[in-house]
Structures are given as C-alpha cells and as structure tokens.
Write a protein that holds these residues in place. Sequence first.
Motif, short mmCIF file in Angstrom:
data_model
loop_
_atom_site.label_atom_id
_atom_site.label_comp_id
_atom_site.label_asym_id
_atom_site.label_seq_id
_atom_site.Cartn_x
_atom_site.Cartn_y
_atom_site.Cartn_z
N SER A 78 0.83 -1.21 0.00
CA SER A 78 0.00 0.00 0.00
C SER A 78 0.86 1.25 0.00
O SER A 78 0.55 2.22 -0.69
CB SER A 78 -0.90 0.03 1.23
OG SER A 78 -1.64 -1.13 1.32
N VAL A 79 1.93 1.24 0.77
CA VAL A 79 2.81 2.41 0.83
C VAL A 79 3.45 2.65 -0.54
O VAL A 79 3.52 3.79 -1.01
CB VAL A 79 3.88 2.23 1.93
CG1 VAL A 79 4.91 3.31 1.85
CG2 VAL A 79 3.23 2.27 3.29
N VAL A 80 3.87 1.58 -1.20
CA VAL A 80 4.44 1.73 -2.54
C VAL A 80 3.42 2.34 -3.50
O VAL A 80 3.71 3.27 -4.25
CB VAL A 80 4.93 0.36 -3.07
CG1 VAL A 80 5.26 0.45 -4.54
CG2 VAL A 80 6.13 -0.10 -2.29
N LEU A 81 2.18 1.82 -3.42
CA LEU A 81 1.14 2.35 -4.31
C LEU A 81 0.89 3.83 -4.02
O LEU A 81 0.79 4.65 -4.94
CB LEU A 81 -0.15 1.55 -4.13
CG LEU A 81 -1.36 2.06 -4.89
CD1 LEU A 81 -1.10 2.07 -6.39
CD2 LEU A 81 -2.59 1.24 -4.59
N ALA A 82 0.80 4.18 -2.73
CA ALA A 82 0.54 5.57 -2.36
C ALA A 82 1.66 6.48 -2.85
O ALA A 82 1.43 7.60 -3.29
CB ALA A 82 0.38 5.69 -0.85
N TYR A 83 2.89 5.98 -2.77
CA TYR A 83 4.03 6.80 -3.21
C TYR A 83 4.03 6.96 -4.72
O TYR A 83 4.38 8.02 -5.25
CB TYR A 83 5.34 6.16 -2.74
CG TYR A 83 6.54 7.04 -3.01
CD1 TYR A 83 6.72 8.22 -2.30
CD2 TYR A 83 7.45 6.70 -4.00
CE1 TYR A 83 7.80 9.03 -2.56
CE2 TYR A 83 8.53 7.51 -4.27
CZ TYR A 83 8.70 8.69 -3.54
OH TYR A 83 9.76 9.50 -3.81
N ALA A 84 3.60 5.93 -5.43
CA ALA A 84 3.64 5.98 -6.90
C ALA A 84 2.42 6.68 -7.48
O ALA A 84 2.36 6.91 -8.69
CB ALA A 84 3.72 4.56 -7.45
N ARG A 85 1.45 7.04 -6.65
CA ARG A 85 0.19 7.55 -7.17
C ARG A 85 0.32 8.80 -8.04
O ARG A 85 -0.30 8.87 -9.11
CB ARG A 85 -0.78 7.80 -6.02
CG ARG A 85 -2.22 7.86 -6.46
CD ARG A 85 -3.15 8.05 -5.28
NE ARG A 85 -3.17 9.43 -4.88
CZ ARG A 85 -4.30 10.12 -4.67
NH1 ARG A 85 -5.46 9.53 -4.77
NH2 ARG A 85 -4.26 11.37 -4.31
N PRO A 86 1.11 9.84 -7.64
CA PRO A 86 1.21 11.03 -8.49
C PRO A 86 1.68 10.71 -9.91
O PRO A 86 1.15 11.25 -10.89
CB PRO A 86 2.23 11.89 -7.77
CG PRO A 86 2.16 11.47 -6.36
CD PRO A 86 1.84 10.02 -6.37
N VAL A 87 2.65 9.80 -10.04
CA VAL A 87 3.13 9.42 -11.37
C VAL A 87 2.01 8.78 -12.18
O VAL A 87 1.80 9.09 -13.36
CB VAL A 87 4.32 8.43 -11.23
CG1 VAL A 87 4.90 8.14 -12.60
CG2 VAL A 87 5.36 8.99 -10.29
N LEU A 88 1.25 7.89 -11.51
CA LEU A 88 0.14 7.23 -12.19
C LEU A 88 -0.89 8.24 -12.65
O LEU A 88 -1.38 8.18 -13.78
CB LEU A 88 -0.53 6.24 -11.24
CG LEU A 88 0.28 5.02 -10.83
CD1 LEU A 88 -0.43 4.27 -9.74
CD2 LEU A 88 0.49 4.13 -12.03
N LEU A 89 -1.21 9.18 -11.76
CA LEU A 89 -2.21 10.19 -12.09
C LEU A 89 -1.75 11.00 -13.29
O LEU A 89 -2.53 11.29 -14.20
CB LEU A 89 -2.43 11.12 -10.90
CG LEU A 89 -3.29 10.57 -9.78
CD1 LEU A 89 -3.16 11.43 -8.53
CD2 LEU A 89 -4.74 10.52 -10.21
N LYS A 90 -0.46 11.34 -13.31
CA LYS A 90 0.06 12.17 -14.40
C LYS A 90 -0.03 11.41 -15.72
O LYS A 90 -0.47 11.94 -16.73
CB LYS A 90 1.51 12.56 -14.11
CG LYS A 90 1.93 13.83 -14.82
CD LYS A 90 3.32 14.25 -14.42
CE LYS A 90 3.34 15.07 -13.15
NZ LYS A 90 4.68 15.46 -12.73
N THR A 91 0.35 10.11 -15.71
CA THR A 91 0.33 9.36 -16.96
C THR A 91 -1.09 9.11 -17.44
O THR A 91 -1.36 9.12 -18.63
CB THR A 91 1.05 8.01 -16.84
OG1 THR A 91 0.64 7.40 -15.62
CG2 THR A 91 2.55 8.16 -16.86
#
Lengths: 168, 273
Positions: A78-91
Amino acid sequence: MTSTVGIHTIRFIVLLLVQVVICNNINFLGYINPYIYIIFIFLFPIRDNRLTLLLLSFLLGLFIDMFSDSGGVHAAASVVLAYARPVLLKTSFGMLYEHQSVKFTTTDIGSLFTYITFGTLIHHLTLFSLEIFNISSILLILKKTLFSSTFTIIVSILIIILFSRNRK
Amino acid sequence: MQQIFNFVIRNKTFLLFLLLFCISLGFTIQSHSYHKSTFINSANALTGGVYGTVNSIDEYFGLKDQNELLLEENRRLRRQLLNIPSASDSSYIDTSYSKVPYRITSAEVYKNSYSRMNNYLTLNKGKNDSIKQDFGVITSNGIVGIIDNTSNNYSRVLSILNKKSRINAKLKNTNHIGSLTWDGKSSQFTQLIDVSNFAPIKVGDTIVTGGQSAIFPKGINIGVIDDFKTDIGGDTYIIQVKLFNDMTNIGAVYIIENLDKEEIKSLEMMTDD
C-alpha cells in the motif's frame, strides 16, 4: 470539509471490513482473491497532503495484515502504491491532473481504467513478491499477480462506477 | 545544519515513504521467522472480535457438514468403546495408561486460510483457557497445526499448510520417521521428507504423527501416501501425502496439551549438556 473527512473515514472502515470478511474468503479457483481495499488509495482526494495519504495507506495495510496474518506485506504494498500515485495520475489523466481538476466521479472511463490497472499491477506485484519472498518462484509471483490483478481491476471499477452514480 | 534541514524538508515525502516501507518490510521479515511474530497477528481483541461476530453468522451455513462430521466421529468413538475389553474380565493391567498424559480442549475456528504460502487459523480459546504456545491442534480426522501465538481470548495456529511448519511424522506400519512439510502448491497435499529409503513404502499407506516432539501424541492420523520419489541425494524418499482433513472446511477443533511436556523437555535439556 468535514463531510469529505467523514466520507473517507467511512470508506476506510467499510473497505477494511469488506476486504477481511468477504474478499479474503473468496479463493476463486483455490487462490485468487480481489484486494479491493486499495480503492481507498485510488480515490483519496488529490489536493490533500501526500504525507497524510502515505500514513493512511500504511495504517490500512497494517490493519489488513493484522486480520490476515501476513506480517507486513499489505502495508508495504500500500505504501508503494501511495508513493507511486502522483506518477500514475500524471500518466493517466495528463493535463487534467496538472490543473488539479481531476474528479474521479466525472472522468471518462478510459483514463480511469488505465489509472486503476497500473496502480493494481504495482500493488499486487509488490504484495506477492514480498509474500512469496523467493526470487526462484518468479513465475508463481507473476501468475498470482496477473490473475489477482484481473479480478481486483474488474471488481474495483465496478464498485467505483456503482457508487459514483449514486452521488450524482 | 541548515542544509540538512533543507534536505529533510525537500525530500520529506520520500523519507516518510522509505521509513514506512522499511517498517513494513521489518514486519514481513519478522513474520518469516518462526515464533517471533508477536505484534501483527490476528490473535488480538480487535480482530478476534470481528471474526467472532462473522463466525457466529457464518457457522449456521455449515451446520449440516459439521453435524455429519460429529456423527462420524461419534460412530468411531462408540466402536472403539465397544471393542475395549472390560477391566474386570482381564487380569492384564496396562500400567502405561494409568495416568492420562494429555488434556484436550475443544475450540471453534474463527478464521481459516489455505490459499497463501503461510497459512494460519484463529481459534476462540486463549490464555484464559490456559492455552499456550506449542500445543497441538487436531480435528476428528487428523492434525491441523500447532499453536503459535496466544492472546487472552484468542489463539493463532500455525497450519500444516505453512512453509514454516515441520511436524514429526511416521509410517503407520513401521517406525520410519520423517518431517511433514508443505510446498505451498495444493491444500490437499503435504510432503513427508527425510524418510529413509529402507522403509517399505506403498501408495495408499497411512501416515501418522510420530510422537517424538512432545506436541502431538503418537499415532494421530495425517493422511495417505499418494505418490513418492527418491530425493536428489538418493538416500531418502519425498512422499506426497494426501491429507485426511479437508483443510478448507474446518469448524471445530481439539487442542491437545501434553502434561508431561515439561518433564520431557527438562530430561532432554539434561542430555544435551
């Protein structure tokens, strides 16, 4: 403001309970379970602090771990997903995200699908790598990731669509 | 100093991420070592309470199956009872059974898992019912696992479907022993390893507990041999054991306490010195 906090608190608790009481016991074809609690991380308000999201994701994962006796694998994923979220949102949302005007209830289904798919894959890959914890079983990890992700993506998108219709 | 603060403030998200990730990694690694997972487990008041509520609803759906299991067990016990020669018409007194060395407690399963690599069960008996670590858990059909963690009202069982589980077992007909392990593939099969290849093995033979570990009494059913092959070394067999228990459907279990355990342990400590 308070209503947003309220909605997210309720969502946190409901998703946690649904996950541990129902989804952990599906065991489709023996081992495939959807992990729908990550909807909370997907739908967390974008303007809010990233630190809050990280801490809340950690807590959510830790509770899931406590219920399913899995050490700390859900918390880590979950922490990895939360950290990666801005990149995902941008793409997935591109300009909309740059202008801070993404609303999950009104975006088109294509972007939402990309967002959820990549997020789920990242989360599940971390989850199963840590759970199996053995690089020689890489095929097993990939197999579990693929099947469980498919299940999670379908169920998550259905839940998001179902509940966003209600609010409109 | 100023620069250090600036660095921390600039990278606060990443640092927090790193911290939380390391904590959860720590929990994960801790849970991979036997007997150390004390903090994050389902034997606490919160999770036990939730699972208890769910179980009180859920158990109604399995009443028929559980009844049949109980009937089957009753039938078997009654047959044993009728076949015991009564004490009066025999001059022979078996002194080894004059004292009962095992205490049995019944418990209900609140949570069961079998699809992961490391599976655990949660039971509704805990320290208040004098359940402690390393007690054996069985059903009427065979073994389930070993108590691994307890709280006041709940306890967690390390299932035989767990990569960390190693249980002493033997062939029923002879005294060749081995260790029961699990490869994580199917919830119906476990593996018996380190069996000497002098042992006469046939598909269909019964595997029972070995009674060497002071956790389980000798001779509790485990399963039947489904398949076997020789180890790479060539000296031992790897036996595929089909379990008697349906591990996916467990409602009521019995917890076994060996009352002589301390005595056996202290004796073994003495011989170690």
